[in-house]
Write an enzyme that holds these catalytic residues in place. Structure first.
Site, PDB file in Angstrom:
ATOM      1  N   PRO A 120       0.835  -1.208   0.000  1.00 27.97           N
ATOM      2  CA  PRO A 120       0.000   0.000   0.000  1.00 27.97           C
ATOM      3  C   PRO A 120       0.867   1.254   0.000  1.00 27.97           C
ATOM      4  O   PRO A 120       1.873   1.319   0.690  1.00 27.97           O
ATOM      5  CB  PRO A 120      -0.816  -0.104   1.283  1.00 27.97           C
ATOM      6  CG  PRO A 120      -0.158  -1.120   2.124  1.00 27.97           C
ATOM      7  CD  PRO A 120       0.648  -2.001   1.225  1.00 27.97           C
ATOM      8  N   GLU A 121       0.510   2.230  -0.818  1.00 31.19           N
ATOM      9  CA  GLU A 121       1.229   3.494  -0.835  1.00 31.19           C
ATOM     10  C   GLU A 121       0.447   4.513  -0.021  1.00 31.19           C
ATOM     11  O   GLU A 121      -0.630   4.205   0.488  1.00 31.19           O
ATOM     12  CB  GLU A 121       1.432   3.935  -2.284  1.00 31.19           C
ATOM     13  CG  GLU A 121       2.307   2.936  -3.031  1.00 31.19           C
ATOM     14  CD  GLU A 121       2.898   3.491  -4.305  1.00 31.19           C
ATOM     15  OE1 GLU A 121       3.010   4.726  -4.411  1.00 31.19           O
ATOM     16  OE2 GLU A 121       3.236   2.694  -5.181  1.00 31.19           O
ATOM     17  N   LYS A 166       3.432   6.665   5.781  1.00 24.77           N
ATOM     18  CA  LYS A 166       2.676   5.414   5.656  1.00 24.77           C
ATOM     19  C   LYS A 166       2.434   4.747   7.010  1.00 24.77           C
ATOM     20  O   LYS A 166       2.050   3.586   7.080  1.00 24.77           O
ATOM     21  CB  LYS A 166       3.402   4.465   4.692  1.00 24.77           C
ATOM     22  CG  LYS A 166       3.385   5.033   3.265  1.00 24.77           C
ATOM     23  CD  LYS A 166       3.520   3.971   2.202  1.00 24.77           C
ATOM     24  CE  LYS A 166       4.943   3.548   2.018  1.00 24.77           C
ATOM     25  NZ  LYS A 166       5.060   2.591   0.878  1.00 24.77           N
ATOM     26  N   ARG A 210      13.619   0.802 -12.514  1.00 23.63           N
ATOM     27  CA  ARG A 210      12.165   0.762 -12.336  1.00 23.63           C
ATOM     28  C   ARG A 210      11.444   0.936 -13.669  1.00 23.63           C
ATOM     29  O   ARG A 210      11.797   1.826 -14.457  1.00 23.63           O
ATOM     30  CB  ARG A 210      11.698   1.879 -11.376  1.00 23.63           C
ATOM     31  CG  ARG A 210      12.373   1.877 -10.029  1.00 23.63           C
ATOM     32  CD  ARG A 210      12.114   0.617  -9.237  1.00 23.63           C
ATOM     33  NE  ARG A 210      10.703   0.400  -8.946  1.00 23.63           N
ATOM     34  CZ  ARG A 210      10.064   0.908  -7.895  1.00 23.63           C
ATOM     35  NH1 ARG A 210      10.696   1.661  -7.019  1.00 23.63           N
ATOM     36  NH2 ARG A 210       8.782   0.648  -7.692  1.00 23.63           N
TER      37      ARG A 210
END
Ligand code: ZN
Length: 276
Positions: A2-3, A59, A263
């Site tokens: 989860p971001e 977070k 990425r």
């Protein structure tokens, strides 16, 4: 994983389901996830404590109790499930909070990477890990000028790589960086040091907008993500991420995918011209 927008969605849902409730008991089935103390004093400390509200820093979820913050990090797969009455524990449920009104909150984590830690409210914000966090993206003090200042440290990096550093722009993960750069019309390989203040202003605005939209959509993510309200899968409208070969929603050019700093990176070769 989860971001930030997903964690904010979880926070909002928990705020509705558990704030104002008082803990009658805590059962921990996976002691390793409780950091900094043994299970028995952890459970004792929370007994009869009331959750004032549920907050978030980066977070980390913060259950704001009378005397403590319960600092919870979901890591890869952590989820909270509220129940109006006691229910049988799932095999992946590692912590069960029971409240004085008979309701329960189950912490479920298939991968067991999530953590919980009790912190004294007086010192929690001054010590690691909460003290180290940068300004929240939705904080009015996080301005384009602050972003420009942060980017000076990364002037030789491609902007894609620089923005993935959480000390530059808190909350932007891989998906959101690609969406932000597309909205701001900046090529992901542009060196941070080559950006004008105008470019940085557009990136700042786009990044905040993308995160806000993601929160409103209940968080994005490619894999299905179940919020505590049980609403199931949400999907943010993605312009470039995962859209390679698809037409750019702005100009119709096929979206391309490259690697930047290892990425997967998606961009429109027409809207996003490289400025080296
Ligand atoms: Zn385009």
């Amino acid at each position: 994983m989860p971001e930030l927008p997903e964690v904010e969605t979880v926070r909002r849902s928990l705020e509705r389901s558990v704030s104002g409730k008082t803990v009658s008991s805590v059962k921990v089935y996976h002691p390793k996830m409780i950091r900094g103390m043994e299970v028995a004093p952890f459970a004792d400390a929370l007994h009869q404590e009331r959750i004032e509200r549920v907050e978030r820093r980066g977070k980390f979820l913060l259950f704001d109790f009378d005397r403590f913050y319960l600092v919870s990090h979901l890591r890869m797969e952590g989820k909270y499930f509220p129940y109006p009455q006691p229910v049988e524990r799932d095999k992946h449920t590692h912590v069960v909070f029971r409240f004085t009104d008979g309701s329960e909150l189950h912490y479920n984590d298939v991968r067991k990477f999530g953590t919980m830690e009790l912190r004294d409210k007086k010192t929690a914000m001054q010590t690691a890990p909460l003290a180290q966090l940068e300004r929240e993206p939705f904080d009015p003090e996080f301005t384009a000028e602050v972003l420009a200042e942060n980017l000076i440290r990364k002037k030789r990096s491609p902007i894609k790589t620089a923005l993935l550093d959480q000390s530059i722009f808190l909350g932007l993960g891989n998906i959101y960086v690609d969406e932000t750069l597309h909205a701001a019309r900046v090529h992901p390989l542009t060196k941070a040091g080559a950006l004008t203040l105008d470019d940085i202003s557009r990136i700042h605005q786009a990044g905040v907008d993308v995160l806000r939209q993601a929160v409103e959509a209940g968080g994005s993510t490619i894999r299905s993500y179940v919020s505590p309200s049980g609403k199931g899968e949400f999907q943010l409208q993605l312009a470039v991420y995962g859209q390679n070969g698809e037409p750019c929603p702005r100009c119709g050019t096929a979206i391309e995918k490259i690697k930047v700093g290892g990425r997967g990176t998606h961009f429109c070769p027409t809207c996003q011209q490289v400025a080296l």
